[in-house]
Design a protein around this motif. Structure first.
Motif, mmCIF file in Angstrom:
data_model
loop_
_atom_site.group_PDB
_atom_site.id
_atom_site.type_symbol
_atom_site.label_atom_id
_atom_site.label_comp_id
_atom_site.label_asym_id
_atom_site.label_seq_id
_atom_site.Cartn_x
_atom_site.Cartn_y
_atom_site.Cartn_z
ATOM 1 N N HIS A 131 62.597 -53.883 -28.366
ATOM 2 C CA HIS A 131 61.478 -52.950 -28.272
ATOM 3 C C HIS A 131 60.474 -53.163 -29.397
ATOM 4 O O HIS A 131 59.280 -52.902 -29.236
ATOM 5 N N ALA A 132 60.938 -53.662 -30.531
ATOM 6 C CA ALA A 132 60.047 -53.881 -31.669
ATOM 7 C C ALA A 132 59.195 -55.133 -31.501
ATOM 8 O O ALA A 132 58.070 -55.207 -32.008
ATOM 9 N N ASN A 159 71.992 -52.190 -33.579
ATOM 10 C CA ASN A 159 70.815 -52.169 -32.721
ATOM 11 C C ASN A 159 70.985 -51.198 -31.560
ATOM 12 O O ASN A 159 70.055 -50.472 -31.200
ATOM 13 N N LEU A 203 70.308 -47.695 -32.684
ATOM 14 C CA LEU A 203 68.866 -47.424 -32.796
ATOM 15 C C LEU A 203 68.253 -47.185 -31.422
ATOM 16 O O LEU A 203 67.408 -46.294 -31.246
ATOM 17 N N LEU A 204 68.675 -47.983 -30.445
ATOM 18 C CA LEU A 204 68.145 -47.828 -29.088
ATOM 19 C C LEU A 204 68.553 -46.481 -28.484
ATOM 20 O O LEU A 204 67.771 -45.843 -27.777
ATOM 21 N N GLN A 205 69.763 -46.047 -28.784
ATOM 22 C CA GLN A 205 70.199 -44.736 -28.311
ATOM 23 C C GLN A 205 69.349 -43.623 -28.932
ATOM 24 O O GLN A 205 68.973 -42.663 -28.254
ATOM 25 N N CYS A 206 69.030 -43.783 -30.227
ATOM 26 C CA CYS A 206 68.182 -42.788 -30.903
ATOM 27 C C CYS A 206 66.785 -42.756 -30.296
ATOM 28 O O CYS A 206 66.125 -41.717 -30.298
ATOM 29 N N MET A 207 66.336 -43.893 -29.762
ATOM 30 C CA MET A 207 65.022 -43.968 -29.132
ATOM 31 C C MET A 207 65.017 -43.346 -27.735
ATOM 32 O O MET A 207 63.957 -43.155 -27.139
ATOM 33 N N GLY A 208 66.204 -43.077 -27.210
ATOM 34 C CA GLY A 208 66.294 -42.455 -25.894
ATOM 35 C C GLY A 208 66.185 -43.409 -24.728
ATOM 36 O O GLY A 208 65.830 -42.993 -23.619
ATOM 37 N N VAL A 209 66.482 -44.694 -24.957
ATOM 38 C CA VAL A 209 66.341 -45.665 -23.866
ATOM 39 C C VAL A 209 67.691 -46.053 -23.266
ATOM 40 O O VAL A 209 67.781 -46.982 -22.458
#
Length: 314
Positions: free
Chosen positions: A17-18, A229, A232-238
């Protein structure tokens, strides 16, 4: 003359995503491929059309070269060695050609890929009658770079029949391209990706074109990076409930997993250590398949895009 090209899928181990915002990502090719065969139609066939066959759907498209020439009045000014972007006016002409093919609603997502084919072929080879056949081992829309592999394979196949790439036609089996040729393939593939996605990062087509990464000795560190990673993706809601099911299942076997692609579904990557027993792998696969998931095993790293003329198996 018929040529065959294969281009690999890709995975992003960290930063998917980055990377679209200019940050660094860790990516690699895997040995699942999209294949393209391309051949000019002989004069004896008396067939003045450009054909595209998608073997996996299956669908076949055909355009009279005269109609293509009418749609692209400035076609003769194209230069294969100088990749250029598709103008809005040209894109409208391509859309009209694709629309007349009456793609079934269930397959309408393929329209952008068909458009990319028309742009790449006509920009590089003009209006020569030909037939392209596409076969892919990649699931579409799963985060494995299926569109990039398609654009790379198409670009390499089309360029191989142009004067912009010099190929040893006597060599058997799969062969690689020179660095300068890979650069040209990659630039054209990126233009195809632009048609499909609008603003791609360029990572997918670059990995599919060049990749030779092999991960063998730092599996534990790679697994830890994947785990971080994924957090982090879970925290982003994806993430997604189906993704979480896969994560829980593989975690029971102490395997590192993370989603790949945009998230919200798609694919989950699980790292299988070199010394992991086949018994454990079979158990994981059986449990995942019992939940309704499809499992694919693929090696990480290896060659990028390759071309063949004789003796290559699909």
């Amino acid at each position: 003359m018929e040529i065959r090209v294969r281009a690999p899928a890709k995975i992003i181990l960290a930063g998917e995503h980055a990377v679209v915002h200019g940050s660094t990502a860790v990516a690699a090719a895997i040995d699942l491929y999209t294949y393209v065969s391309l051949s000019f139609l002989s004069p004896s066939e008396n067939d003045q059309t450009l054909k595209l066959q998608l073997k996996d759907v299956p669908l076949e498209f055909s355009w009279p070269v005269a109609r293509i020439r009418d749609a692209f009045p400035n076609l003769d000014s194209s230069v294969a060695s100088s990749p250029s972007s598709c103008s809005l006016e040209t894109l409208k002409s391509i859309a009209s050609l694709v629309e007349k093919q009456k793609i079934p609603e269930a397959n309408i997502g393929l329209a952008s890929g068909v458009s990319a084919f028309l742009w790449l072929y006509t920009s590089i080879l003009g209006c020569k009658p030909a037939k392209a056949v596409v076969h892919s081992e990649l699931p579409m829309g799963a985060g494995l770079g299926s569109s990039a592999a398609l654009c790379v394979a198409l670009s390499a196949a089309i360029l191989s029949l142009s004067d912009s790439i010099s190929i040893d036609f006597s060599q058997k089996g799969w062969q690689t391209f020179r660095d300068s040729e890979l650069e040209l393939v990659n630039k054209w593939a990126f233009e195809g990706e632009n048609i499909i996605h609008g603003k791609p990062s360029g990572v997918d087509n670059t990995v599919s074109t060049y990749d030779d990464l092999a991960i063998t000795e730092k599996e534990e560190k790679m697994g830890e990076l994947m785990e971080m990673n994924q957090g982090l993706l879970q925290c982003m809601g994806v993430s997604h409930s189906s993704i979480e099911t896969v994560l829980r299942t593989t975690a029971k076997y102490k395997l590192y997993s993370k989603l790949i692609g945009a998230g919200g579904g798609g694919c989950v990557l699980t790292l299988l250590p070199t010394l992991l027993s086949g018994t454990v792998i079979n158990k994981v696969i059986a449990e995942l398949e019992a939940c309704g998931f499809q499992c694919l095993i693929a090696g990480i790293g290896g060659s990028g895009v390759e071309v063949s003329f004789t003796g290559a198996s699909w």
